[in-house]
Design a protein around this motif. Structure first.
Motif, short mmCIF file in Angstrom:
data_model
loop_
_atom_site.label_atom_id
_atom_site.label_comp_id
_atom_site.label_asym_id
_atom_site.label_seq_id
_atom_site.Cartn_x
_atom_site.Cartn_y
_atom_site.Cartn_z
N VAL A 70 0.85 -1.20 0.00
CA VAL A 70 0.00 0.00 0.00
C VAL A 70 0.88 1.25 0.00
CG1 VAL A 70 -1.65 1.34 1.36
CG2 VAL A 70 -1.92 -1.13 1.17
N GLN A 71 1.87 1.23 0.89
CA GLN A 71 2.75 2.41 0.97
C GLN A 71 3.45 2.66 -0.35
OE1 GLN A 71 5.50 1.47 4.09
NE2 GLN A 71 3.92 1.75 5.66
N GLU A 87 0.93 4.18 -2.83
CA GLU A 87 0.61 5.56 -2.46
C GLU A 87 1.82 6.47 -2.64
OE1 GLU A 87 -1.18 5.25 1.40
OE2 GLU A 87 -3.12 4.64 0.53
N PHE A 99 -2.88 13.55 -8.56
CA PHE A 99 -2.57 12.68 -7.42
C PHE A 99 -1.61 13.34 -6.44
CE2 PHE A 99 -3.75 9.69 -10.76
CZ PHE A 99 -4.75 9.01 -10.09
N ASN A 100 -1.07 14.48 -6.82
CA ASN A 100 -0.09 15.12 -5.94
C ASN A 100 -0.25 16.63 -5.93
OD1 ASN A 100 1.42 15.46 -8.56
ND2 ASN A 100 1.57 13.25 -8.29
#
Ligand code: PFF
Length: 454
Positions: free
Chosen positions: A139-140, A143, A368-369
């Protein structure tokens, strides 16, 4: 019949057309999206509805697209104009082609971002970075990737360059050569992965997850999803298939080819599910992980299995190839139009288009950022592009194409182009195109919008 002269090349054979159109159809939609929406929407019952949608809406509209393309012998914009004028109607039907070009740019911009993730995972698998990775780390990692503007930018750029190199080569040297090698490779990889998953020990669980007829799980919403997806997965409603149809040799059967393309596309989606779910179950992971299934769940699963690194690498290669051959078809209509309108060679056309889609992709990946807080009607840029194309532009494009081919284009012309010798088959196609497909799309389109906007 008046024969139009084309300035474009044509496919070497009917088989190449089938491969190219299958290459367009088989993409992220089949390998990433179809398996998880099937799982979430009742498995077998959903598959059945999806098959009905492909047969009753997708196939007839695909035949119409190929037919208009081949009759017009030009980019979708000019083919729509000429075929409409030939039947005594306004040349403004070219607007359907214009909307398609726009939809192609918009889809490309988010498609390229996801394809960039695929390339990143391909490289990570190749480098052995994902061996024995745990769920939290996975997950990390995903992400972390989304938050990292520079890395996203690099992989998006690599993908745009890959696509544009093929486009530059033109129909014969670029597209035809690409699909001739990539499509067989894709089928071999998929087959290898299917065998691998059959040996994972949980094949039957994966099978029942996908095919058990669980009618209670089927809702009106799943019917909407099935129809919407049948459009996206067959690349309909935006002119990609029309452009490919315009390069199809004359006097080859449209109906037979289209059935083959629809069949192959469906087969790949089903086999992709059968390759993915057993691996997920064998590692006690959650099959309903949604969009994260491919980038979080699967790396964990591969990371724990014998030979997982190699097969994980092959898996992302498969997805990368599928995305590549689909993305080519997203820009082909615009490329063909630039060649026709300004007499440009493919190289300047590809460069100009490459810059435009690269910029749009940068906007999509920023959501996304750096631009995470920038919203259009409540959507991030990425979600907005995805939502408007899949839920509005493709269904609308498909509806216009069905209405045009069914109600405006002269029947003698479609008869001539399709050359179906069996009168009943022609009637079946015509009635489905005139009534079933437009009504189904219109109803679904309105319900979809209504629900989303609530
Ligand atoms: N059919 C592709 C997929 O399933 O991933 C997506 C797509 C490609 C849609 C090309 C539209 C298109 F013109």
């Amino acid at each position: 019949m008046q024969e139009r002269k084309t300035i474009h090349e044509s496919w070497g054979s009917r088989w190449i057309f089938i491969l190219a159109a299958t290459g367009s159809a088989v993409g992220l939609g089949n390998i990433w999206k179809f398996p998880y929406i099937t799982g979430e929407n009742g498995g077998g019952a959903f598959v059945l509805v999806y098959l009905v949608c492909i047969l009753a809406v997708g196939i007839p509209i695909m035949m119409a697209e190929v037919m208009i393309g081949r009759r017009g012998q030009q980019s979708p914009i000019n083919a729509m104009r000429d075929v409409a004028e030939e039947s005594g109607h306004s040349g403004r039907w070219s607007l359907v082609g214009w909307m398609g070009v726009l939809a192609g740019f918009m889809i490309f911009s988010f498609y390229s971002v996801v394809a960039g993730w695929v390339l990143y995972y391909l490289a990570s698998m190749g480098a052995g970075d994902l061996v024995a990775i745990g769920s939290d780390t996975a997950v990390q990692r995903f992400e972390g990737l989304l938050a990292d503007f520079d890395t996203l930018l690099i992989w998006h750029t690599v993908f745009v360059v890959m696509v544009m190199l093929v486009i530059m080569g033109g129909v014969r040297k670029g597209l035809e050569n690409a699909v001739k090698f990539m499509m067989p490779a894709l089928f071999v990889l998929l087959f290898v992965l299917l065998i691998y998953s059959m040996q994972s020990g949980s094949f039957m669980r994966g099978w029942s997850f996908m095919f058990d007829f669980n009618i209670e799980k089927l809702t009106m919403q799943s019917v909407l999803i099935a129809l919407g997806h049948s459009f996206f997965t067959l690349s309909l409603g935006m002119g990609a298939i029309m452009a490919y149809g315009s390069y199809m040799p004359k006097h080859t059967s449209i109906g037979g080819s289209v059935l083959m393309i629809g069949g192959l596309d469906t087969l790949v989606a089903l086999v992709a599910g059968l390759a993915i779910f057993p691996i997920v179950f064998a590692n006690q992971l959650d099959p309903g992980a949604g969009p994260g299934l491919m980038f979080i769940t699967l790396p964990v699963a591969f990371g724990q299995m014998p030979g997982g690194q190699i097969f994980g690498f092959l898996f992302f290669m498969l997805v990368g190839l599928a995305a590549w051959t689909s993305a080519i078809s997203l820009v082909e209509p615009a490329t063909a139009w630039l060649t026709e309108r300004f007499g440009w060679h493919r190289i300047p056309s590809s460069l100009v288009l490459g810059v435009i889609i690269w910029l749009l992709g940068v906007a999509a990946l920023s959501s996304f950022n750096v631009l995470a807080d920038f919203k259009i009607f409540g959507f991030t840029i990425f979600d907005f592009l995805d939502f408007t194309t899949a839920n509005i532009m493709l269904p609308l494009g498909g509806l216009f194409i069905a209405v045009f081919a069914g109600w405006f284009m002269k029947q003698v012309h479609s008869r001539e182009e399709l050359a179906i010798s069996n009168a009943i088959w022609f009637k079946a196609w015509y009635i489905t195109l005139r009534y079933v497909a437009p009504v189904a799309v219109a109803v679904i389109f309105i319900l979809n919008l209504y629900e989303k906007l609530q």
